[in-house]
Design a protein around this motif. Structure first.
Motif, PDB file in Angstrom:
ATOM      1  N   VAL A  92       0.849  -1.196   0.000  1.00  0.00           N
ATOM      2  CA  VAL A  92       0.000   0.000   0.000  1.00  0.00           C
ATOM      3  C   VAL A  92       0.880   1.240   0.000  1.00  0.00           C
ATOM      4  O   VAL A  92       2.040   1.203   0.407  1.00  0.00           O
ATOM      5  CB  VAL A  92      -0.944   0.012   1.231  1.00  0.00           C
ATOM      6  CG1 VAL A  92      -1.899  -1.164   1.173  1.00  0.00           C
ATOM      7  CG2 VAL A  92      -0.179   0.010   2.529  1.00  0.00           C
ATOM      8  N   GLY A  97      -4.519 -11.460   2.262  1.00  0.00           N
ATOM      9  CA  GLY A  97      -4.727 -10.058   2.582  1.00  0.00           C
ATOM     10  C   GLY A  97      -5.064  -9.812   4.042  1.00  0.00           C
ATOM     11  O   GLY A  97      -4.620  -8.829   4.636  1.00  0.00           O
ATOM     12  N   THR A 134      -2.042  -9.534   6.305  1.00  0.00           N
ATOM     13  CA  THR A 134      -1.238  -8.314   6.234  1.00  0.00           C
ATOM     14  C   THR A 134      -1.669  -7.292   7.270  1.00  0.00           C
ATOM     15  O   THR A 134      -0.887  -6.434   7.665  1.00  0.00           O
ATOM     16  CB  THR A 134      -1.307  -7.648   4.840  1.00  0.00           C
ATOM     17  OG1 THR A 134      -2.627  -7.136   4.625  1.00  0.00           O
ATOM     18  CG2 THR A 134      -0.898  -8.601   3.734  1.00  0.00           C
ATOM     19  N   TRP A 175      -6.707  -2.327   2.813  1.00  0.00           N
ATOM     20  CA  TRP A 175      -6.656  -2.186   1.359  1.00  0.00           C
ATOM     21  C   TRP A 175      -6.287  -3.500   0.672  1.00  0.00           C
ATOM     22  O   TRP A 175      -6.487  -3.665  -0.497  1.00  0.00           O
ATOM     23  CB  TRP A 175      -5.655  -1.097   0.969  1.00  0.00           C
ATOM     24  CG  TRP A 175      -6.016   0.230   1.552  1.00  0.00           C
ATOM     25  CD1 TRP A 175      -6.902   1.140   1.043  1.00  0.00           C
ATOM     26  CD2 TRP A 175      -5.532   0.772   2.768  1.00  0.00           C
ATOM     27  NE1 TRP A 175      -6.998   2.221   1.876  1.00  0.00           N
ATOM     28  CE2 TRP A 175      -6.153   2.029   2.959  1.00  0.00           C
ATOM     29  CE3 TRP A 175      -4.633   0.334   3.739  1.00  0.00           C
ATOM     30  CZ2 TRP A 175      -5.914   2.835   4.049  1.00  0.00           C
ATOM     31  CZ3 TRP A 175      -4.390   1.139   4.834  1.00  0.00           C
ATOM     32  CH2 TRP A 175      -5.029   2.375   4.983  1.00  0.00           C
ATOM     33  N   LEU A 176      -5.706  -4.427   1.429  1.00  0.00           N
ATOM     34  CA  LEU A 176      -5.303  -5.712   0.858  1.00  0.00           C
ATOM     35  C   LEU A 176      -6.164  -6.871   1.368  1.00  0.00           C
ATOM     36  O   LEU A 176      -5.958  -8.021   0.986  1.00  0.00           O
ATOM     37  CB  LEU A 176      -3.832  -6.001   1.191  1.00  0.00           C
ATOM     38  CG  LEU A 176      -2.809  -4.980   0.707  1.00  0.00           C
ATOM     39  CD1 LEU A 176      -1.409  -5.356   1.198  1.00  0.00           C
ATOM     40  CD2 LEU A 176      -2.826  -4.855  -0.812  1.00  0.00           C
ATOM     41  N   LYS A 204      -7.362  -9.735  -0.906  1.00  0.00           N
ATOM     42  CA  LYS A 204      -6.368 -10.437  -1.721  1.00  0.00           C
ATOM     43  C   LYS A 204      -6.127 -11.843  -1.168  1.00  0.00           C
ATOM     44  O   LYS A 204      -6.274 -12.093   0.013  1.00  0.00           O
ATOM     45  CB  LYS A 204      -5.038  -9.674  -1.752  1.00  0.00           C
ATOM     46  CG  LYS A 204      -5.150  -8.257  -2.280  1.00  0.00           C
ATOM     47  CD  LYS A 204      -5.369  -8.284  -3.769  1.00  0.00           C
ATOM     48  CE  LYS A 204      -5.310  -6.863  -4.307  1.00  0.00           C
ATOM     49  NZ  LYS A 204      -5.489  -6.794  -5.727  1.00  0.00           N
ATOM     50  N   CYS A 209      -0.502 -13.330  -0.975  1.00  0.00           N
ATOM     51  CA  CYS A 209       0.287 -12.250  -0.392  1.00  0.00           C
ATOM     52  C   CYS A 209       1.505 -12.790   0.360  1.00  0.00           C
ATOM     53  O   CYS A 209       1.572 -13.973   0.688  1.00  0.00           O
ATOM     54  CB  CYS A 209      -0.565 -11.442   0.587  1.00  0.00           C
ATOM     55  SG  CYS A 209      -2.047 -10.714  -0.148  1.00  0.00           S
ATOM     56  N   TYR A 269       2.668  -7.550   1.085  1.00  0.00           N
ATOM     57  CA  TYR A 269       2.744  -7.317  -0.356  1.00  0.00           C
ATOM     58  C   TYR A 269       1.934  -8.417  -1.030  1.00  0.00           C
ATOM     59  O   TYR A 269       2.001  -9.579  -0.649  1.00  0.00           O
ATOM     60  CB  TYR A 269       4.201  -7.386  -0.827  1.00  0.00           C
ATOM     61  CG  TYR A 269       5.132  -6.523   0.010  1.00  0.00           C
ATOM     62  CD1 TYR A 269       5.374  -5.201  -0.344  1.00  0.00           C
ATOM     63  CD2 TYR A 269       5.723  -7.031   1.163  1.00  0.00           C
ATOM     64  CE1 TYR A 269       6.207  -4.409   0.431  1.00  0.00           C
ATOM     65  CE2 TYR A 269       6.570  -6.240   1.930  1.00  0.00           C
ATOM     66  CZ  TYR A 269       6.806  -4.929   1.567  1.00  0.00           C
ATOM     67  OH  TYR A 269       7.624  -4.151   2.349  1.00  0.00           O
ATOM     68  N   CYS A 270       1.137  -8.030  -2.035  1.00  0.00           N
ATOM     69  CA  CYS A 270       0.300  -9.004  -2.737  1.00  0.00           C
ATOM     70  C   CYS A 270       0.609  -8.956  -4.217  1.00  0.00           C
ATOM     71  O   CYS A 270       1.123  -7.958  -4.734  1.00  0.00           O
ATOM     72  CB  CYS A 270      -1.176  -8.725  -2.478  1.00  0.00           C
ATOM     73  SG  CYS A 270      -1.630  -8.811  -0.723  1.00  0.00           S
TER      74      CYS A 270
END
Length: 141
Positions: free
Chosen positions: A56, A115, A118, A122-123, A126, A129, A138-139
């Motif tokens: 992000v 996600g 994390t 925002w993730l 997902k 990741c 990180y994805c």
């Protein structure tokens, strides 16, 4: 005569000991290559992580194999914080938990997750990741 008998007995005893040593060598052979291949996979799970990963607010991670060292070694290029000095390239090595590496904020382990793992909203949706810590993930794009 007793001396000859003693020498023959000693030789018989020594040859028996030598046979036991040879037998133990036979039982301690290295497994055949076909068995060794099943013990150590040709492709490590962390090899699937090679490529670009997006975090992000501009955070990102690129993983590549470190061919100069060999199997299970990686180069991690990352922007891991919002400050300009929170960027760098680090050498990593495959471990039981993921990829272990060290950066200025200490030793870290990059682990597979989703996600949710994390900790970043925002993730959250997902599925594929990599997570360093809660709040740093990180994805796949």
């Amino acid at each position: 005569m007793k001396k000859t008998l003693f020498i023959l007995s000693t030789l018989a005893l020594l040859s028996a000991c030598n046979k036991e040593a040879q037998d133990s060598k036979v039982t301690q052979k290295t497994p055949p290559a076909s068995v060794q291949a099943t013990l150590v996979p040709e492709t490590l799970p962390t090899d699937q992580w090679v490529g670009k990963w997006i975090g992000v607010e501009g955070l990102n991670l690129t993983i590549s194999k470190d061919a100069t060292i060999g199997r299970g070694h990686y180069v991690l290029s990352m922007q891991y914080g919002l400050d300009a000095d929170a960027t760098g390239t680090f050498k990593g090595v495959a471990s039981e938990d993921g990829i272990s590496f060290t950066r200025p904020d200490g030793p870290q382990v990059l682990r597979a997750g989703d996600g949710e793992a994390t900790g970043l909203k925002w993730l959250a949706d997902k599925k594929d990741c990599l997570v360093v810590n809660t709040g740093e993930g990180y994805c796949r794009p």
